[in-house]
Design an enzyme around this catalytic site. Sequence first.
Site, PDB file in Angstrom:
ATOM      1  CD  GLU A  47      12.851   8.567 -11.343  1.00 19.61           C
ATOM      2  OE1 GLU A  47      12.454   7.387 -11.467  1.00 19.61           O
ATOM      3  OE2 GLU A  47      12.761   9.206 -10.281  1.00 19.61           O
ATOM      4  CE  LYS A 120      10.238  10.306  -7.532  1.00 20.37           C
ATOM      5  NZ  LYS A 120      11.206   9.243  -7.930  1.00 20.37           N
ATOM      6  CB  CYS A 157       9.377   7.511 -10.642  1.00 22.22           C
ATOM      7  SG  CYS A 157       9.585   5.706 -10.565  1.00 22.22           S
TER       8      CYS A 157
END
Lengths: 294, 294
Positions: A47, A120, A157
């Site tokens: 990331e 995300k 994540c």
Amino acid sequence: MSKKSQKVKLGLVQMKCSDDPEANTKKVLRRIEEAADRGAQIISTQELFRTPYFCQTENHDNFEFAEPIPGPTTELLAKAAKKNKVVVIASLFEKRAAGIFHNAAVVIDADGKVLGKYRKMHIPDDPLYYEKFYFTPGDTGFRCFQTRYAPIGVLVCWDQWFPEAARLTALAGAKILFYPTAIGWHPSEKKEYGERQKSSWEIIQRSHAIANNVFVASTNRVGHEGSKKGGIEFWGHSFISDPSGRIVALAGCAEEVLISTVDLAEVEFNRVHWPFLRDRRVDAYGKLTQRFID
Amino acid sequence: MSKKSQKVKLGLVQMKCSDDPEANTKKVLRRIEEAADRGAQIISTQELFRTPYFCQTENHDNFEFAEPIPGPTTELLAKAAKKNKVVVIASLFEKRAAGIFHNAAVVIDADGKVLGKYRKMHIPDDPLYYEKFYFTPGDTGFRCFQTRYAPIGVLVCWDQWFPEAARLTALAGAKILFYPTAIGWHPSEKKEYGERQKSSWEIIQRSHAIANNVFVASTNRVGHEGSKKGGIEFWGHSFISDPSGRIVALAGCAEEVLISTVDLAEVEFNRVHWPFLRDRRVDAYGKLTQRFID
């Protein structure tokens, strides 16, 4: 059911980041080259590899790190993808418009063309992970990208803690879920909670592999960043899980390019032998769109 | 956030079953008594403890094993619950109406009153697990039962592979998810796949604890049943996981009453420190009610 092999070699670039975005980008390009030389066909970064993990503080200057997608870094990665005939999954800090920034991932096919991006969806906010300050929650939904070598999904994540994200990405057709990640320990907590935190992180991702009969490939950052006494020690341990939840490749806690071959035939095989998708009670899942059932 | 302790002692009755329902019922009543004597407050049986695991064949005579809920076995369990001031979660083969049978679980409160029942929502059908022949899929949905000692949920065996089931039960308020189970190895597969199968089973359930910040308590059957060369070897290994996915109590592969204390304050603590429920993207989960996104 017989298994007709559909092998794909994955490469996960686990690295340490400096304060210099140019240096980090050069490093990732070298590692992509190295992974390709070792035969990797689909390569994922960790990331936000271009920068230090700047979310440890809320600082407006950090928005300067953002760039459009496609943009300069996408172009460099696309060249590397085309040259090496590899798919590249890269986590980037996206500037979408004035005041709209995303924690995004771009997927570049093996011919260098941008297949699309994922933004995300689940944004954390915890001490030293002040992501809600920086990142507008994604609006791409959960996607499958038909790359040259495999249909894949990308999640980032914090998404890894949400079975819904993995499920929707798998239902969209992904056979491998990639998780570019930046997770680590608060050094003061490491002794008491460190092993348990890392174990939770592994288990939840391995469970997505099991529940969806897919592969999971998680690329994490390494190194200590932030204040010397505090900060975050990124724990590395990038890994690949097969559809039974077994870890088939595991990195350590230093820089590493983790290479491993997976066989997509295992997805087909597991879907028939552990037929969870057959038995989902889609008629009874409506309340999953509620915050709480009260 | 400080933790104000809310301790509850759980008891999981892992046992071998004979062909005699009366004997099995007597055994479970003795084991409930034993668990209560050792301080357990909430006690769970394994799946279908009254009978051998009859789903190894499709035989109409086996419908004779079914009984209403409440019915004779519920009454015996309710007496034991009341006498010992314990909550009892019991998996029973329910006869609901002519031709409608469920794989159900009854929840009896510590005063002996039936709080309600759950009917297994996800029904497997695999070689030697011919459950779709016997059990109409449940229509109770995913429930929370407010027992004297804790708000709990009950899910049954195959349900454990579905993150949606755990999520909905937790969203309904359950802080402990109980999984009465009957899972084992096909002896011919055990050497090659046995360890991996058991590991998948543990990981998926531990992941429900993590994703929902709840406790998970899974009670499995033991012993070999069925044809001598084939059949099923039930693998036991009943366990309790804390909200971080750590196994805090683990049985072996023989008969055992597994007792362990859990602290519900950990649910509160984990919900604040690992705030997954805060960040669910309920606006983006609508397609979870689809079979596949094609």
